[in-house]
Design a protein around this motif. Sequence first.
Motif, PDB file in Angstrom:
ATOM      1  N   ILE A  46       0.853  -1.177   0.000  1.00  0.00           N
ATOM      2  CA  ILE A  46       0.000   0.000   0.000  1.00  0.00           C
ATOM      3  C   ILE A  46       0.893   1.231   0.000  1.00  0.00           C
ATOM      4  O   ILE A  46       1.767   1.389   0.845  1.00  0.00           O
ATOM      5  CB  ILE A  46      -0.937   0.002   1.216  1.00  0.00           C
ATOM      6  N   VAL A  47       0.673   2.115  -0.984  1.00  0.00           N
ATOM      7  CA  VAL A  47       1.461   3.332  -1.108  1.00  0.00           C
ATOM      8  C   VAL A  47       0.491   4.514  -1.098  1.00  0.00           C
ATOM      9  O   VAL A  47      -0.430   4.569  -1.898  1.00  0.00           O
ATOM     10  CB  VAL A  47       2.279   3.328  -2.426  1.00  0.00           C
ATOM     11  N   PHE A  48       0.707   5.460  -0.201  1.00  0.00           N
ATOM     12  CA  PHE A  48      -0.170   6.612  -0.080  1.00  0.00           C
ATOM     13  C   PHE A  48       0.300   7.746  -0.972  1.00  0.00           C
ATOM     14  O   PHE A  48       1.483   7.899  -1.232  1.00  0.00           O
ATOM     15  CB  PHE A  48      -0.235   7.077   1.372  1.00  0.00           C
ATOM     16  N   GLY A  65       6.836  22.615 -15.457  1.00  0.00           N
ATOM     17  CA  GLY A  65       5.480  23.131 -15.522  1.00  0.00           C
ATOM     18  C   GLY A  65       4.424  22.078 -15.790  1.00  0.00           C
ATOM     19  O   GLY A  65       3.245  22.403 -15.850  1.00  0.00           O
ATOM     20  N   GLN A  66       4.804  20.820 -15.973  1.00  0.00           N
ATOM     21  CA  GLN A  66       3.858  19.752 -16.264  1.00  0.00           C
ATOM     22  C   GLN A  66       3.574  18.919 -15.017  1.00  0.00           C
ATOM     23  O   GLN A  66       4.384  18.864 -14.103  1.00  0.00           O
ATOM     24  CB  GLN A  66       4.417  18.828 -17.356  1.00  0.00           C
ATOM     25  N   GLY A  67       2.435  18.255 -15.022  1.00  0.00           N
ATOM     26  CA  GLY A  67       2.066  17.372 -13.922  1.00  0.00           C
ATOM     27  C   GLY A  67       2.934  16.132 -13.895  1.00  0.00           C
ATOM     28  O   GLY A  67       3.305  15.606 -14.937  1.00  0.00           O
ATOM     29  N   VAL A  68       3.268  15.686 -12.684  1.00  0.00           N
ATOM     30  CA  VAL A  68       4.123  14.521 -12.521  1.00  0.00           C
ATOM     31  C   VAL A  68       3.726  13.791 -11.242  1.00  0.00           C
ATOM     32  O   VAL A  68       3.268  14.409 -10.276  1.00  0.00           O
ATOM     33  CB  VAL A  68       5.613  14.942 -12.490  1.00  0.00           C
ATOM     34  N   VAL A  69       3.853  12.461 -11.270  1.00  0.00           N
ATOM     35  CA  VAL A  69       3.678  11.640 -10.078  1.00  0.00           C
ATOM     36  C   VAL A  69       4.944  10.817  -9.933  1.00  0.00           C
ATOM     37  O   VAL A  69       5.361  10.143 -10.869  1.00  0.00           O
ATOM     38  CB  VAL A  69       2.441  10.714 -10.174  1.00  0.00           C
ATOM     39  N   THR A  70       5.567  10.902  -8.764  1.00  0.00           N
ATOM     40  CA  THR A  70       6.775  10.128  -8.493  1.00  0.00           C
ATOM     41  C   THR A  70       6.474   9.144  -7.376  1.00  0.00           C
ATOM     42  O   THR A  70       5.698   9.451  -6.474  1.00  0.00           O
ATOM     43  CB  THR A  70       7.947  11.031  -8.083  1.00  0.00           C
ATOM     44  N   GLU A  71       7.064   7.973  -7.441  1.00  0.00           N
ATOM     45  CA  GLU A  71       6.902   6.987  -6.386  1.00  0.00           C
ATOM     46  C   GLU A  71       8.279   6.659  -5.835  1.00  0.00           C
ATOM     47  O   GLU A  71       9.231   6.458  -6.582  1.00  0.00           O
ATOM     48  CB  GLU A  71       6.247   5.722  -6.918  1.00  0.00           C
ATOM     49  N   GLY A  72       8.385   6.650  -4.512  1.00  0.00           N
ATOM     50  CA  GLY A  72       9.673   6.366  -3.892  1.00  0.00           C
ATOM     51  C   GLY A  72       9.615   6.525  -2.390  1.00  0.00           C
ATOM     52  O   GLY A  72       8.580   6.279  -1.768  1.00  0.00           O
ATOM     53  N   VAL A  73      10.726   6.986  -1.802  1.00  0.00           N
ATOM     54  CA  VAL A  73      10.865   7.083  -0.354  1.00  0.00           C
ATOM     55  C   VAL A  73      11.166   8.526   0.040  1.00  0.00           C
ATOM     56  O   VAL A  73      12.058   9.167  -0.534  1.00  0.00           O
ATOM     57  CB  VAL A  73      12.003   6.155   0.143  1.00  0.00           C
ATOM     58  N   PHE A  74      10.425   9.031   1.019  1.00  0.00           N
ATOM     59  CA  PHE A  74      10.673  10.365   1.558  1.00  0.00           C
ATOM     60  C   PHE A  74      11.879  10.290   2.482  1.00  0.00           C
ATOM     61  O   PHE A  74      11.910   9.483   3.404  1.00  0.00           O
ATOM     62  CB  PHE A  74       9.436  10.866   2.312  1.00  0.00           C
ATOM     63  N   GLU A  75      12.893  11.115   2.201  1.00  0.00           N
ATOM     64  CA  GLU A  75      14.132  11.074   2.973  1.00  0.00           C
ATOM     65  C   GLU A  75      14.167  12.083   4.115  1.00  0.00           C
ATOM     66  O   GLU A  75      15.090  12.079   4.903  1.00  0.00           O
ATOM     67  CB  GLU A  75      15.332  11.311   2.040  1.00  0.00           C
ATOM     68  N   GLY A  76      13.183  12.937   4.207  1.00  0.00           N
ATOM     69  CA  GLY A  76      13.160  13.962   5.248  1.00  0.00           C
ATOM     70  C   GLY A  76      13.783  15.253   4.749  1.00  0.00           C
ATOM     71  O   GLY A  76      14.460  15.286   3.721  1.00  0.00           O
ATOM     72  N   ALA A  77      13.572  16.340   5.483  1.00  0.00           N
ATOM     73  CA  ALA A  77      14.123  17.664   5.165  1.00  0.00           C
ATOM     74  C   ALA A  77      13.781  18.098   3.739  1.00  0.00           C
ATOM     75  O   ALA A  77      14.609  18.703   3.054  1.00  0.00           O
ATOM     76  CB  ALA A  77      15.628  17.679   5.402  1.00  0.00           C
ATOM     77  N   PRO A 133      10.616  10.301   7.851  1.00  0.00           N
ATOM     78  CA  PRO A 133      11.617   9.855   6.878  1.00  0.00           C
ATOM     79  C   PRO A 133      11.590   8.334   6.748  1.00  0.00           C
ATOM     80  O   PRO A 133      11.357   7.614   7.712  1.00  0.00           O
ATOM     81  CB  PRO A 133      12.942  10.326   7.485  1.00  0.00           C
ATOM     82  N   GLY A 134      11.798   7.843   5.531  1.00  0.00           N
ATOM     83  CA  GLY A 134      11.763   6.410   5.267  1.00  0.00           C
ATOM     84  C   GLY A 134      10.394   5.913   4.846  1.00  0.00           C
ATOM     85  O   GLY A 134      10.231   4.733   4.555  1.00  0.00           O
ATOM     86  N   THR A 135       9.397   6.797   4.776  1.00  0.00           N
ATOM     87  CA  THR A 135       8.044   6.409   4.388  1.00  0.00           C
ATOM     88  C   THR A 135       7.953   6.263   2.879  1.00  0.00           C
ATOM     89  O   THR A 135       8.336   7.161   2.134  1.00  0.00           O
ATOM     90  CB  THR A 135       7.025   7.472   4.852  1.00  0.00           C
ATOM     91  N   ARG A 136       7.445   5.121   2.428  1.00  0.00           N
ATOM     92  CA  ARG A 136       7.238   4.893   0.993  1.00  0.00           C
ATOM     93  C   ARG A 136       5.914   5.524   0.612  1.00  0.00           C
ATOM     94  O   ARG A 136       4.895   5.316   1.272  1.00  0.00           O
ATOM     95  CB  ARG A 136       7.236   3.401   0.704  1.00  0.00           C
ATOM     96  N   MET A 137       5.923   6.301  -0.486  1.00  0.00           N
ATOM     97  CA  MET A 137       4.710   7.017  -0.882  1.00  0.00           C
ATOM     98  C   MET A 137       4.810   7.485  -2.320  1.00  0.00           C
ATOM     99  O   MET A 137       5.836   7.301  -2.974  1.00  0.00           O
ATOM    100  CB  MET A 137       4.498   8.215   0.033  1.00  0.00           C
ATOM    101  N   ARG A 138       3.727   8.093  -2.779  1.00  0.00           N
ATOM    102  CA  ARG A 138       3.699   8.754  -4.081  1.00  0.00           C
ATOM    103  C   ARG A 138       3.623  10.255  -3.817  1.00  0.00           C
ATOM    104  O   ARG A 138       2.880  10.707  -2.953  1.00  0.00           O
ATOM    105  CB  ARG A 138       2.475   8.333  -4.884  1.00  0.00           C
ATOM    106  N   LEU A 139       4.384  10.986  -4.589  1.00  0.00           N
ATOM    107  CA  LEU A 139       4.412  12.447  -4.499  1.00  0.00           C
ATOM    108  C   LEU A 139       3.972  13.000  -5.835  1.00  0.00           C
ATOM    109  O   LEU A 139       4.497  12.594  -6.878  1.00  0.00           O
ATOM    110  CB  LEU A 139       5.834  12.914  -4.163  1.00  0.00           C
ATOM    111  N   GLY A 140       3.017  13.905  -5.828  1.00  0.00           N
ATOM    112  CA  GLY A 140       2.531  14.458  -7.085  1.00  0.00           C
ATOM    113  C   GLY A 140       2.401  15.954  -7.047  1.00  0.00           C
ATOM    114  O   GLY A 140       2.215  16.556  -5.991  1.00  0.00           O
ATOM    115  N   GLY A 141       2.505  16.561  -8.184  1.00  0.00           N
ATOM    116  CA  GLY A 141       2.365  18.005  -8.331  1.00  0.00           C
ATOM    117  C   GLY A 141       2.893  18.416  -9.685  1.00  0.00           C
ATOM    118  O   GLY A 141       2.895  17.643 -10.638  1.00  0.00           O
ATOM    119  N   LEU A 142       3.374  19.658  -9.757  1.00  0.00           N
ATOM    120  CA  LEU A 142       3.938  20.189 -10.981  1.00  0.00           C
ATOM    121  C   LEU A 142       5.448  20.266 -10.852  1.00  0.00           C
ATOM    122  O   LEU A 142       5.965  20.573  -9.780  1.00  0.00           O
ATOM    123  CB  LEU A 142       3.384  21.591 -11.249  1.00  0.00           C
TER     124      LEU A 142
END
Length: 156
Positions: free
Chosen positions: A33-35, A98-110, A49-58
């Motif tokens: 499960i990836v949020f 300037g384009q929309g993007v979704v990345t999947e990976g690990v949040f490293e903090g800061a 930090p260390g949380t696996r997730m999806r990050l989206g935006g521009l």
Amino acid sequence: MTRKQRRLVLIAAAGAVLFFAAGLVLFAMRDTIVFFYGPTEITEKGVAPGTRMRLGGLVEAGSVQRGPGQRVSFAVTDSTSSVRVTYDGLLPDLFREGQGVVTEGVFEGAGRFKADSVLAKHDETYMPREVADALKKQGHWQPDGSAAPASPAAKP
């Protein structure tokens, strides 16, 4: 035991088995499960930090930096907050600022994110639903499906 009591015991046993099976399924899926989060949500919720997730935006304008090999660094923004993303690999052909993007990976903090995969929109009208919802919530979504300009000065 009366007929009514047997029926009640059978229903209770079936409910317990279904509850147990649902618990096993959720336990087995806990690692897959990836949020999805936007940059502002990461800041507000204090994602560990260390949380696996999806990050989206521009993709923030002027933020793309190419390093040695296939290393790329860029910022993902929702016009309120931004998160710096690093990615090792080939980017999609339609990836650009300037384009929309979704990345999947690990949040490293800061404010840093290490991406395993990068997904870009495939034409001028499509944007991933999660990104579009986050931009609508921030008030940066145009009815034609494009993102709003970053500032009023950007208009001709």
